[in-house]
Enzyme design. Structure first.
Site, mmCIF file in Angstrom:
data_model
loop_
_atom_site.group_PDB
_atom_site.id
_atom_site.type_symbol
_atom_site.label_atom_id
_atom_site.label_comp_id
_atom_site.label_asym_id
_atom_site.label_seq_id
_atom_site.Cartn_x
_atom_site.Cartn_y
_atom_site.Cartn_z
ATOM 1 N N PHE A 93 -5.310 23.390 -23.854
ATOM 2 C CA PHE A 93 -5.660 21.985 -24.055
ATOM 3 C C PHE A 93 -6.938 21.737 -23.259
ATOM 4 O O PHE A 93 -7.141 22.317 -22.198
ATOM 5 C CB PHE A 93 -4.545 21.014 -23.655
ATOM 6 C CG PHE A 93 -4.959 19.596 -23.966
ATOM 7 C CD1 PHE A 93 -5.047 19.169 -25.282
ATOM 8 C CD2 PHE A 93 -5.369 18.729 -22.964
ATOM 9 C CE1 PHE A 93 -5.526 17.899 -25.598
ATOM 10 C CE2 PHE A 93 -5.843 17.452 -23.276
ATOM 11 C CZ PHE A 93 -5.923 17.046 -24.598
ATOM 12 N N THR A 94 -7.789 20.836 -23.780
ATOM 13 C CA THR A 94 -9.145 20.657 -23.232
ATOM 14 C C THR A 94 -9.163 20.453 -21.709
ATOM 15 O O THR A 94 -9.772 21.241 -20.979
ATOM 16 C CB THR A 94 -9.820 19.461 -23.920
ATOM 17 O OG1 THR A 94 -8.947 18.323 -23.838
ATOM 18 C CG2 THR A 94 -10.076 19.745 -25.401
ATOM 19 N N ARG A 136 -10.736 17.953 -33.842
ATOM 20 C CA ARG A 136 -10.102 18.956 -32.995
ATOM 21 C C ARG A 136 -10.486 20.315 -33.561
ATOM 22 O O ARG A 136 -9.707 20.995 -34.216
ATOM 23 C CB ARG A 136 -8.576 18.802 -32.950
ATOM 24 C CG ARG A 136 -8.073 17.549 -32.288
ATOM 25 C CD ARG A 136 -7.918 17.587 -30.779
ATOM 26 N NE ARG A 136 -9.090 17.336 -29.977
ATOM 27 C CZ ARG A 136 -9.057 16.872 -28.714
ATOM 28 N NH1 ARG A 136 -7.914 16.592 -28.146
ATOM 29 N NH2 ARG A 136 -10.148 16.719 -28.014
ATOM 30 N N PHE A 159 -16.844 16.864 -26.538
ATOM 31 C CA PHE A 159 -16.400 16.072 -27.693
ATOM 32 C C PHE A 159 -16.398 14.572 -27.408
ATOM 33 O O PHE A 159 -16.524 13.765 -28.316
ATOM 34 C CB PHE A 159 -15.014 16.527 -28.171
ATOM 35 C CG PHE A 159 -13.949 16.494 -27.113
ATOM 36 C CD1 PHE A 159 -13.772 17.562 -26.256
ATOM 37 C CD2 PHE A 159 -13.135 15.390 -26.968
ATOM 38 C CE1 PHE A 159 -12.807 17.528 -25.260
ATOM 39 C CE2 PHE A 159 -12.151 15.342 -25.981
ATOM 40 C CZ PHE A 159 -12.005 16.422 -25.127
ATOM 41 N N LYS A 212 1.524 9.237 -23.162
ATOM 42 C CA LYS A 212 2.028 9.633 -24.483
ATOM 43 C C LYS A 212 3.522 9.295 -24.566
ATOM 44 O O LYS A 212 3.881 8.142 -24.752
ATOM 45 C CB LYS A 212 1.768 11.124 -24.722
ATOM 46 C CG LYS A 212 0.310 11.472 -25.029
ATOM 47 C CD LYS A 212 -0.572 11.503 -23.822
ATOM 48 C CE LYS A 212 -1.909 12.153 -24.068
ATOM 49 N NZ LYS A 212 -2.765 12.120 -22.883
ATOM 50 N N TYR A 245 0.831 -1.211 0.000
ATOM 51 C CA TYR A 245 0.000 0.000 0.000
ATOM 52 C C TYR A 245 0.865 1.262 0.000
ATOM 53 O O TYR A 245 0.554 2.236 -0.660
ATOM 54 C CB TYR A 245 -0.948 0.020 1.211
ATOM 55 C CG TYR A 245 -1.949 1.139 1.060
ATOM 56 C CD1 TYR A 245 -3.119 0.952 0.331
ATOM 57 C CD2 TYR A 245 -1.705 2.410 1.594
ATOM 58 C CE1 TYR A 245 -4.019 1.978 0.137
ATOM 59 C CE2 TYR A 245 -2.602 3.447 1.405
ATOM 60 C CZ TYR A 245 -3.760 3.230 0.676
ATOM 61 O OH TYR A 245 -4.642 4.257 0.475
ATOM 62 N N ASP A 299 3.549 21.582 -19.365
ATOM 63 C CA ASP A 299 2.810 20.352 -19.675
ATOM 64 C C ASP A 299 3.808 19.492 -20.458
ATOM 65 O O ASP A 299 4.062 19.706 -21.641
ATOM 66 C CB ASP A 299 1.566 20.651 -20.513
ATOM 67 C CG ASP A 299 0.779 19.381 -20.822
ATOM 68 O OD1 ASP A 299 1.373 18.288 -20.747
ATOM 69 O OD2 ASP A 299 -0.411 19.485 -21.149
HETATM 70 O O1 PLI Z 1 -5.422 12.082 -20.848
HETATM 71 P P1 PLI Z 1 -4.642 12.481 -19.654
HETATM 72 O O2 PLI Z 1 -5.501 12.863 -18.502
HETATM 73 O O3 PLI Z 1 -3.596 11.492 -19.285
HETATM 74 O O4 PLI Z 1 -3.773 13.773 -20.084
HETATM 75 C C1 PLI Z 1 -4.373 15.004 -20.360
HETATM 76 C C2 PLI Z 1 -3.530 15.757 -21.347
HETATM 77 C C3 PLI Z 1 -2.810 16.824 -20.923
HETATM 78 N N1 PLI Z 1 -2.033 17.537 -21.793
HETATM 79 C C4 PLI Z 1 -1.954 17.226 -23.100
HETATM 80 C C5 PLI Z 1 -1.090 18.048 -23.993
HETATM 81 C C6 PLI Z 1 -2.669 16.151 -23.590
HETATM 82 O O5 PLI Z 1 -2.547 15.849 -24.889
HETATM 83 C C7 PLI Z 1 -3.501 15.380 -22.707
HETATM 84 C C8 PLI Z 1 -4.306 14.328 -23.169
HETATM 85 N N2 PLI Z 1 -4.443 14.120 -24.455
HETATM 86 C C9 PLI Z 1 -5.233 13.247 -25.074
HETATM 87 C C10 PLI Z 1 -6.136 12.322 -24.355
HETATM 88 C C11 PLI Z 1 -5.158 13.217 -26.509
HETATM 89 O O6 PLI Z 1 -5.837 12.388 -27.133
HETATM 90 O O7 PLI Z 1 -4.389 14.031 -27.061
#
Ligand code: PLI
Length: 463
Positions: free
Chosen positions: A130-131, A388, A455, A264, A78, A221
């Site tokens: 970013f969203t 987008r 979206f 990513k 844990y 970011d």
């Molecule tokens: O999907 P998350 O919560 O792990 O990360 C959010 C996020 C933050 N910053 C940026 C630049 C992103 O591209 C991002 C998530 N992007 C997605 C899900 C995408 O499809 O681009």
């Protein structure tokens, strides 16, 4: 007549395939039905109905045998898991920040940072929104202000660093609202909504120097900062002989902390973190993470997830990996440019973005050209992409009106280490077919709209 010899490519992927996942082949009639059932929203398709999935590069990478071996070394205690300390050490080594808080994914880190640093009435300047990032800033009471260079809004502009901050726009904001109303500058690398465009080292250094004079922090970011570092190596004077790892470390040194979606750059299916140099912010985040995510040594992740992300960092910063990753994206972009398909240029790091305004000029933005094009491409070949544009931009939370972004794009996002060159060729062929019959394509009407991040779940019918 003999054909002239093609130029020597001299590199291919620095890995080979050990395991495969079978894909279902569908007919056009099945895809048409699937798209109608999904309300013309590619997010709502069943993944088994998708042939080549270019919806996102988020959490869709193929992990290596080294990462999978690490999954078996998960310490699921844990608290105090060894995997946390391995992750912490690799983040410190490659990103250079002092304190680390794991989170379930990027938005978990954005939530913590926004809640801690932003007060109602604050302004958060950033190099394009970013969203999820903007929504967390707004939910904390802040107002996002776009300070990206104007070139970022022009898909045809060939500036190699369209992610750069316009310092004049930052200065204007400070003069208008005062530095004490700006908790931090939010810098993304690369800039997703601008087409995966990088920010230069020179620009970030200048933002850093400027922010120091006003005592304003910079929060990065870092989701695709490795890809950004690769572009710096390729495009910026003075960096050609430096490794991507060295560039990344210098890049982060001009910032005070970062939010990270490990899904990513870091080659994992789930995971993220908040990293910070400020002791007070760290202590607050270490406390809050327990409320929203989990103990500060796991933050919503299993030990094995942290190990996979830790090992993912080691692989992500290898020059040969990142060259092949961005190389595949460039391959797709170059083919489309060759055939005259309108895309955002220069080609970005993680995706190729079709310019839906140019592709479907007969549709108004209220007829959702990018949403329409993404649906059409799926019906043509089973290639799934993502809108987008106006749907992603959402509504102004205060006025309730649509945001009307200048860019109306369809993103073809390439997962890391997943698809072959043949998959990319099939994608190009399908886009060319849709391009040829573009004048016959009619727009969409939105018939269901959720309040937040619409979206993901909104639904449409054909006009
Ligand atoms: O999907 P998350 O919560 O792990 O990360 C959010 C996020 C933050 N910053 C940026 C630049 C992103 O591209 C991002 C998530 N992007 C997605 C899900 C995408 O499809 O681009």
């Amino acid at each position: 007549m003999t054909k002239s010899r093609p130029e020597r490519r001299s590199w291919a992927e620095p890995y080979k395939i050990k395991m495969v996942e079978r894909l279902k082949m569908t007919t056009p009639a099945q895809r048409k039905q699937a798209m109608e059932t999904a309300g013309f929203n590619t997010f709502l398709l069943l993944s088994e109905d998708v042939y080549i999935d270019l919806l996102t590069d988020s959490g869709t990478s193929a992990m290596s045998d080294y990462q999978w071996a690490g999954m078996m070394m998960g310490d699921e205690s844990y608290s105090g898991s060894q995997n946390f300390y391995n992750l912490e050490a690799n983040i410190k080594k490659h990103y250079g920040y002092e304190y680390i808080i794991p989170t379930h994914q990027g938005r978990g880190a954005e939530h913590l940072l926004s809640k801690i640093c932003i007060k109602p009435g604050d302004f958060v300047p950033g190099n394009m929104y970013f969203t999820t990032t903007r929504l967390h800033q707004e939910l904390a009471g802040g107002t996002f202000v776009d300070i990206i260079v104007d070139e970022a809004h022009d898909p045809m502009n060939l500036n190699p660093f369209k992610g750069n901050v316009d310092l004049q726009k930052l200065e204007d904001l400070i003069l208008r609202v005062g530095a004490d109303k700006i908790p931090y500058v939010s810098v993304a690398a690369t800039v997703n909504m601008a087409g995966g465009q990088p920010i230069s080292m020179e620009n970030l250094r200048a933002v850093h120097t400027y922010c120091q004079t006003h005592n304003i922090k910079i929060m990065l970011d870092a989701t695709r900062a490795v890809e950004n570092s690769y572009f710096i190596q390729q495009r910026e004077v003075g960096y050609a002989d430096k490794s991507v790892a060295e560039i990344l470390k210098e890049f982060c040194s001009y910032t005070d902390g970062c939010t990270m979606s490990g899904k990513k750059d870091l080659l994992v299916n789930i995971g993220g973190f908040l990293a910070i140099n400020d002791t007070k912010i760290y202590e607050e985040a270490r406390n809050l993470v327990v409320v929203y995510e989990g103990m500060h040594t796991y933050g919503g992740l299993a030990g094995r997830d942290m190990e996979a992300m830790s090992r993912g960092i080691e692989e992500a910063v290898q020059d040969d990996h990142i060259r092949a990753r961005v190389g595949q994206v460039e391959y797709l972009g170059d083919k489309l440019i060759e055939w005259g398909v309108p895309i955002v240029r220069p080609v970005g790091g993680h995706a190729v973005y079709l310019d839906a305004k140019m592709f479907l000029p007969h549709l108004t933005q209220d007829q959702f050209p990018a949403q329409t094009l993404a649906a059409e491409l799926y019906i043509d070949s089973g290639v799934r992409s993502m809108e987008r544009g106006i749907v992603s931009a959402g509504r102004d939370l205060k006025t309730g009106k649509h945001h009307y972004p200048k860019l109306e794009l369809v993103r073809l996002t390439i997962p890391r280490r997943v698809y072959t060159q043949a998959h990319i060729d099939v994608t190009v062929e399908s886009i060319l077919d849709v391009f040829e019959r573009r004048e016959e394509i009619s727009g969409l009407e939105m018939v269901y709209e959720p309040k937040y991040l619409r979206f993901f779940q909104s639904r449409f019918i054909r006009l």
